[in-house]
Design an enzyme around this catalytic site. Structure first.
Site, PDB file in Angstrom:
ATOM      1  N   LYS A   4      63.375 -76.869  15.535  1.00 55.88           N
ATOM      2  CA  LYS A   4      63.335 -77.006  16.919  1.00 55.88           C
ATOM      3  C   LYS A   4      61.739 -77.293  18.032  1.00 55.88           C
ATOM      4  CE  LYS A   4      67.174 -74.357  17.469  1.00 55.88           C
ATOM      5  NZ  LYS A   4      67.684 -73.463  15.935  1.00 55.88           N
TER       6      LYS A   4
HETATM    7  C1  PLP Z   1      68.794 -73.573  15.726  1.00 57.04           C
HETATM    8  C2  PLP Z   1      68.576 -73.251  14.486  1.00 57.04           C
HETATM    9  C3  PLP Z   1      69.441 -73.455  13.585  1.00 57.04           C
HETATM   10  C4  PLP Z   1      70.283 -74.485  13.446  1.00 57.04           C
HETATM   11  O1  PLP Z   1      70.720 -76.441  13.802  1.00 57.04           O
HETATM   12  P1  PLP Z   1      71.389 -77.102  13.968  1.00 57.04           P
HETATM   13  O2  PLP Z   1      70.850 -77.902  14.266  1.00 57.04           O
HETATM   14  O3  PLP Z   1      72.160 -75.445  15.409  1.00 57.04           O
HETATM   15  O4  PLP Z   1      72.402 -76.907  13.036  1.00 57.04           O
HETATM   16  C5  PLP Z   1      69.267 -72.971  11.867  1.00 57.04           C
HETATM   17  N1  PLP Z   1      68.280 -72.262  11.614  1.00 57.04           N
HETATM   18  C6  PLP Z   1      67.357 -72.228  12.675  1.00 57.04           C
HETATM   19  C7  PLP Z   1      66.730 -70.624  12.467  1.00 57.04           C
HETATM   20  C8  PLP Z   1      67.682 -72.411  13.871  1.00 57.04           C
HETATM   21  O5  PLP Z   1      66.827 -72.403  14.801  1.00 57.04           O
END
Ligand code: PLP
Length: 436
Positions: free
Chosen positions: A107
Site C-alpha cells: 500500500k
Molecule cells: C490491502 C492488503 C491486501 C489486499 O489488497 P487489495 O488491493 O485490497 O485486494 C493483501 N495483502 C495485504 C498485506 C494488504 O495490506
C-alpha cells in the site's frame, strides 16, 4: 486524460478533481476515459529501464498532460524510492516483494504517490487538506507514512483499539508532525462509520477541507501498475517472457492494477485472484453470479472484504465480456488452516517466511501450476506485506526467525501518541473542532 464515473460515463472530470473527490457523487468509481497502449518497442526493451523510469513512462502514458513532465518525474522519484525485487524460490516460482517501503506493505506505492499528487495539486495559499482515514491496520500505516511531512496536509487516522498488531500501532502513533492517531473503543466498522459521517456533516465540511485516502482513489490504483511492468522487466533479464501473476486479494485494487497494466499492453498469460474465506469473487468466477456477502474475520485480515469495491473497475475493463474475464482470471479461496499450512510449507521448502496474505497467493500459484502441468510461464505471487507485521499468526519457531527491518527498530524508541475515544460521533466531531 479525463476520468469518468462507472455509474455515468458522461460525467468526466480532470485528474485533479478525480483525486480530490475520491468517489464521484453518483458513487461510481473513476476510470480513465480511454486506456492508452504503451508502445511495443518500450515493452520489448523494458529490461533496460529502472523502476522509476518505468513508473514515469507508464504514468505519463496514462495521465498524458495532467501533470507536466518535470513535476511528474519529481513526484515519482520521491514516492517510489524503494525497490520491488522479484525473488526466485524455485524454477518458475517467484515472489514479488512489495514490502520494502516505509510501512512494509504494497500500500506504500499507492499512498506515497497519492500524497505527493495531492500536494502538487494544492496550490499555494489553498486551505489545509484534512485527510480522514479509517484502518484495520495496513492502510493507516501506509497513509500516515505517505503523508508524513507533506506540506499543507494533515492526516487523522482512526483505528480499532486492541485490533491492530504492535508494529502497525507504532506506524500509526509515533509519527507526530502532521499525523494524528485516534484509538476507537470499537471495531473497524465503527471507525469507518465515523469517517463516513464526518464526510456528510455540514458543519465539519464548512470548517475543514476533508478528503479521503480510501483505496478506491484512482491515484492509489495507478502507481500499483508500475510494479507489474517492473516485474516483467526483471523476468526478461532472466530470459523469461511469459508470466502468470497470483495476487492475494481483498478489495481487488491490487489485481485491478495488474489488469490495467495488461490492458495497457503488458503481456500476461494468466491472473489468479487468491482470497481467504471471503470468496465473493472466486464464487462469481465459478458460478457467474456476483453475490456480495458480509465479511468474515480471518488470519489474513487485510483481505477480509465481502463486497470488493474495485470489482466494478475490473468488470468495466471487460465491458461485460464475462467469457474473456473468466479466461484471464481464475479465482480461488483458502481457509485459515490452509493459510497456516502454507506458511509452514514455504518455510520448510525454501527457508522463506511469508505473511498470511502472501501465503495464500503462494498456495494458489502452486496449486494452479499442478493443475496446469504443461504451463511454462514464470509464476509470480505477490508478497504484499512483511511478515513482522503479523506476528500472532506464526508458530513460535518461525516467528523467532523473522528479521525485523531496521526502520521498525528505529520506531520502537519513539513515544506513541494517541487519542482514546469511543465510537460516538459527537465526541469525534467535538475533538476535530477543538483540535483545529
Ligand atoms: C490491502 C492488503 C491486501 C489486499 O489488497 P487489495 O488491493 O485490497 O485486494 C493483501 N495483502 C495485504 C498485506 C494488504 O495490506
Amino acid at each position: 486524460m479525463n476520468f469518468y464515473s462507472t455509474n455515468s460515463p458522461l460525467t468526466q472530470v480532470p485528474f485533479k478533481e478525480a483525486v480530490f473527490n475520491s468517489l464521484p457523487q453518483d458513487r461510481g468509481l473513476y476510470m480513465p476515459v480511454s486506456i492508452p497502449q504503451l508502445d511495443a518497442e518500450f515493452i520489448e526493451n523494458i529490461d533496460q529501464y529502472s523502476l522509476p523510469e518505468i513508473a514515469f513512462k507508464v504514468a505519463q502514458t496514462l495521465l498524458t498532460d495532467a501533470i507536466p513532465e518535470e513535476e511528474l518525474k519529481a513526484i515519482i522519484d520521491d514516492a517510489i524510492n524503494f525497490s520491488a525485487p522479484v525473488v526466485k524460490l524455485e524454477e518458475d516460482v517467484y515472489v514479488l516483494e512489495l514490502f520494502h517501503g516505509p510501512s512494509l506493505a504494497f500500500k506504500d506505492f499507492g499512498a506515497r504517490f497519492m500524497s505527493r499528487v495531492m500536494s502538487y495539486f494544492l496550490k499555494d495559499g489553498e486551505q489545509l487538506l484534512d485527510v480522514l482515514v479509517a484502518t484495520s491496520g495496513d492502510t493507516g500505516g501506509a497513509v500516515a507514512l505517505g503523508f508524513l511531512g507533506v506540506p499543507n496536509t494533515r492526516v487523522t487516522i482512526l483505528y480499532p483499539k486492541g485490533k491492530v498488531s504492535p508494529i502497525q500501532e507504532q506506524q500509526l502513533t509515533t509519527n507526530g508532525k502532521n499525523i494524528r492517531a485516534i484509538e476507537i473503543d470499537g471495531t473497524f466498522d465503527d471507525c469507518q462509520a465515523l469517517v463516513k459521517q464526518a464526510f456528510t456533516d455540514a458543519e465539519l465540511n464548512k470548517k475543514f477541507r476533508l478528503t479521503s485516502a480510501n483505496s478506491i482513489n484512482i491515484a492509489r490504483l495507478i502507481p500499483q501498475t508500475f510494479y507489474y511492468f517492473n516485474t516483467y522487466a526483471q523476468l526478461l533479464r532472466e530470459g523469461k517472457n511469459e508470466v502468470t501473476f497470483c495476487v492475494p486479494s481483498g478489495n481487488f485494487g491490487n489485481i485491478g492494477a495488474g489488469l490495467l497494466a495488461w490492458k495497457m499492453g503488458l503481456p500476461v498469460k494468466q491472473f489468479i485472484a487468491a482470497t481467504n474465506a471471503n470468496d465473493t469473487v472466486p464464487a462469481f468466477l465459478t458460478t457467474g453470479v456476483y453475490q456480495a456477502k458480509p465479511s468474515v474475520q480471518t488470519l489474513s485480515n487485510a483481505m477480509d472484504v465481502g463486497n470488493p469495491s474495485n470489482w466494478v473497475r475490473i468488470a468495466e475493463m471487460f465491458k461485460g465480456d464475462t467469457a474473456e474475464l473468466k479466461k484471464l482470471i481464475e479465482g480461488v479461496s483458502y481457509t485459515d488452516q490452509q493459510t497456516v499450512e502454507a506458511i509452514n510449507q514455504v518455510y520448510n521448502q525454501y527457508n522463506y517466511i511469508v505473511c498470511p496474505h502472501t501465503a495464500i497467493a503462494w498456495k494458489a500459484l502452486v496449486d494452479w501450476k499442478s493443475r496446469n502441468p504443461e504451463d511454462k510461464s514464470a509464476g509470480v505471487f505477490l508478497g504484499t506485506a512483511h511478515p513482522c507485521k503479523f506476528p500472532d499468526v506464526f508458530p513460535a519457531d518461525i516467528e523467532s526467525t523473522i528479521i525485523v527491518p531496521e526502520s521498525v527498530k528505529a520506531m520502537q524508541d519513539k513515544l506513541p501518541v494517541t487519542n482514546a475515544m469511543n465510537s460516538d460521533f459527537e465526541g469525534f466531531k467535538w475533538w476535530l473542532t477543538e483540535n483545529a
